[in-house]
Design an enzyme around this catalytic site. Structure first.
Site, PDB file in Angstrom:
ATOM      1  N   ASP A   1      53.231 -26.785 -62.360  1.00  8.89           N
ATOM      2  CA  ASP A   1      54.488 -27.414 -62.887  1.00  8.89           C
ATOM      3  C   ASP A   1      55.433 -26.057 -63.001  1.00  8.89           C
ATOM      4  OD1 ASP A   1      56.712 -28.566 -63.910  1.00  8.89           O
ATOM      5  OD2 ASP A   1      55.485 -29.652 -65.568  1.00  8.89           O
TER       6      ASP A   1
ATOM      7  N   ASP B   1      59.358 -30.109 -58.435  1.00  9.18           N
ATOM      8  CA  ASP B   1      58.972 -28.938 -59.050  1.00  9.18           C
ATOM      9  C   ASP B   1      57.473 -28.971 -59.608  1.00  9.18           C
ATOM     10  OD1 ASP B   1      59.514 -30.751 -60.949  1.00  9.18           O
ATOM     11  OD2 ASP B   1      60.390 -29.563 -62.318  1.00  9.18           O
ATOM     12  N   GLU B   2      56.741 -30.029 -58.833  1.00 15.63           N
ATOM     13  CA  GLU B   2      55.463 -30.306 -59.385  1.00 15.63           C
ATOM     14  C   GLU B   2      54.480 -30.781 -58.263  1.00 15.63           C
ATOM     15  OE1 GLU B   2      54.640 -33.303 -62.690  1.00 15.63           O
ATOM     16  OE2 GLU B   2      56.543 -32.853 -63.067  1.00 15.63           O
TER      17      GLU B   2
END
Length: 426
Positions: free
Chosen positions: A11, A106-107
């Site tokens: 993350d 973003d993960e």
DNA sequence: TCTGGGGTCCTAGGACCC
DNA sequence: TCTGGGGTCCTAGGACCC
């Protein structure tokens, strides 16, 4: 023999803010926030901004006081930049395992099944250091037997300085500790509504949620709840998704930078949104059989007359042609637009998507589809290499006075030479 | 003055059919 | 009093995610 599952959740910390910092290192250590489209809400905060009490999703104007008093640096969203940085992060992750599920901008989940148990924390540290070195983006990593537990681990890793950004919950005793310190509302899949209900029943921590009776949770939250609780106990219910299935619907909607009050402007905006949606449609090789247009006034302005309406069109032939879609969308917009209202937002939804190669033809079709297809291919390739609105339909308008605000946008450092040259010159 | 955007999945209920 | 029953498909709405 199949390996027992092991997931890592990677993350990116405060992702949009971290992207801005890569190109503005002097912002390190200072409070920074990034705004949503139209400079509406705060969607990313540096740790320093979080410490000032600025909330996720808070409207910008409400936080303005705190922001100005503390010299918080503010950025409009720059999705071109964030999208490109995101690709770099995922490309880096792919060096560490062949199986990467890109979960959001973003993960990502990684499959670590079969990696040596004793060493996964060290491996996580290597991943973290490499991503930082190659892209400049700091990440947190959670490791566990299920995705839901990996999310819990990632969350704890982000906020507990001791673990240095990587936490492995398969280490004996760690799972229980992490679940105890995680609020039930922070569990993946528990939103605001469910949090209120669970806390009302005395379930406050993730550990308590993991210990509830199956029958009870089935009644409270359906099958979704049962899966979630099982995942918290270490029983894997959500496998890694390696390839994203094609989307079932494509939406494009935007709030306007200022109220729209004329049909002409509304039709321009709708045409512009259709163009974006149609591009997405062609990217996944689909055609749409159904189109919806909606528009709405500002729901926060109670004193002004409200109008919130949508209209749907069944398309005679499923299509991915921008011109054709604009034609139907304009007709739809005319149908619902009303004079005397201040419109705040409009949107277009394409549904009933099917693969372009299987599309049905119509005997009485008046369009030469071979020609329009070539036109679309040309349009897309010109725009791909020269910038997204190099070639566009006249219906989209040129000045676009209704378009969204983005007063504090950074240059697209990694993708736009023209902007970069401007930065150097200034 | 100023409040994001784009998705997914599940469920309940109605229509329809035999 | 009592109105067949059960399967399937579709849609709207709710809940969630980032």
């Amino acid at each position: 023999m199949s390996l027992s599952p092991l997931f890592a959740l990677v993350d990116c910390n405060n992702f949009y803010v971290s992207c801005e910092r890569v190109f503005n290192p002097q912002l390190e250590g200072k409070p920074v926030v990034a705004l949503s489209n139209n400079d509406g809400c705060i969607v990313a905060r540096s740790n320093e901004a979080k410490a000032l009490g600025i909330k996720m999703g808070e409207p910008f104007f409400k936080a303005r006081d705190v922001i100005e008093r503390n010299g918080v640096v503010v950025f409009s969203s720059n999705y071109t930049l964030y999208g490109d940085m995101s690709r770099r992060v995922f490309a880096t992750l792919a060096r560490f395992t062949p199986e990467v599920e890109i979960y959001s901008i973003d993960e990502a989940f990684l499959n670590l099944a079969g990696f040596e148990k004793d060493n996964v924390t060290a491996y996580g540290q290597r991943i973290r250091a490499t991503v930082k070195q190659w892209t400049g983006i700091p990440v947190s990593i959670g490791i566990a037997e299920t995705k839901t537990l990996a999310k819990v681990a990632g969350h704890v890793a982000k906020y507990s300085a001791k673990v240095e950004g990587v936490l492995d919950l398969t280490i004996p005793g760690y799972r229980k500790k992490a679940l105890t310190m995680t609020h039930v509302g922070d569990v993946w899949g528990i939103g605001r509504r469910l949090t209120r209900r669970l806390v009302g029943k005395g379930i406050k921590t993730a550990l308590q949620l993991s210990e509830v009776d199956d029958g009870w949770i089935r009644k409270q939250m359906g099958i979704v709840g049962v899966r979630m609780v099982h995942e918290l106990r270490g029983i894997c219910c959500f496998p890694l998704k390696l390839s994203a299935p094609p989307k079932k619907g494509i939406t494009c909607s935007r709030s306007f930078g200022r109220p729209v009050t004329t049909l002409n402007e509304m039709k321009e905006a709708v045409a512009a949104y259709v163009s974006r949606a149609a591009l997405e449609l062609r990217k996944q090789n689909s055609v749409a059989g159904h189109l919806t247009v909606y528009m709405m006034t500002n729901r926060f302005k109670v004193k002004e007359p409200l109008h919130n309406e949508e209209v749907s069109v069944k398309l005679p032939v499923a299509t991915d042609n921008t011109g054709e879609l604009i034609h139907y969308a304009s007709g739809a917009a005319e149908k619902i637009f009303k004079v005397g209202y201040k419109y705040k937002k409009a949107g277009v939804i394409l549904t009933e998507l099917s693969p372009a190669c299987q599309s049905q033809t119509d005997m009485f079709d008046s369009l030469d589809r071979n020609r329009t297809e070539k036109l679309m291919t040309t349009l897309d390739s010109v725009n791909a290499c020269m910038g997204s609105r190099t070639l566009q339909f006249a219906a989209q308008g040129t000045a676009q006075p209704w378009s969204m605000r983005c007063e504090k946008r950074s240059p697209s450092y990694t993708t736009n030479w023209n902007e970069l040259l401007e930065v150097k010159a200034s």
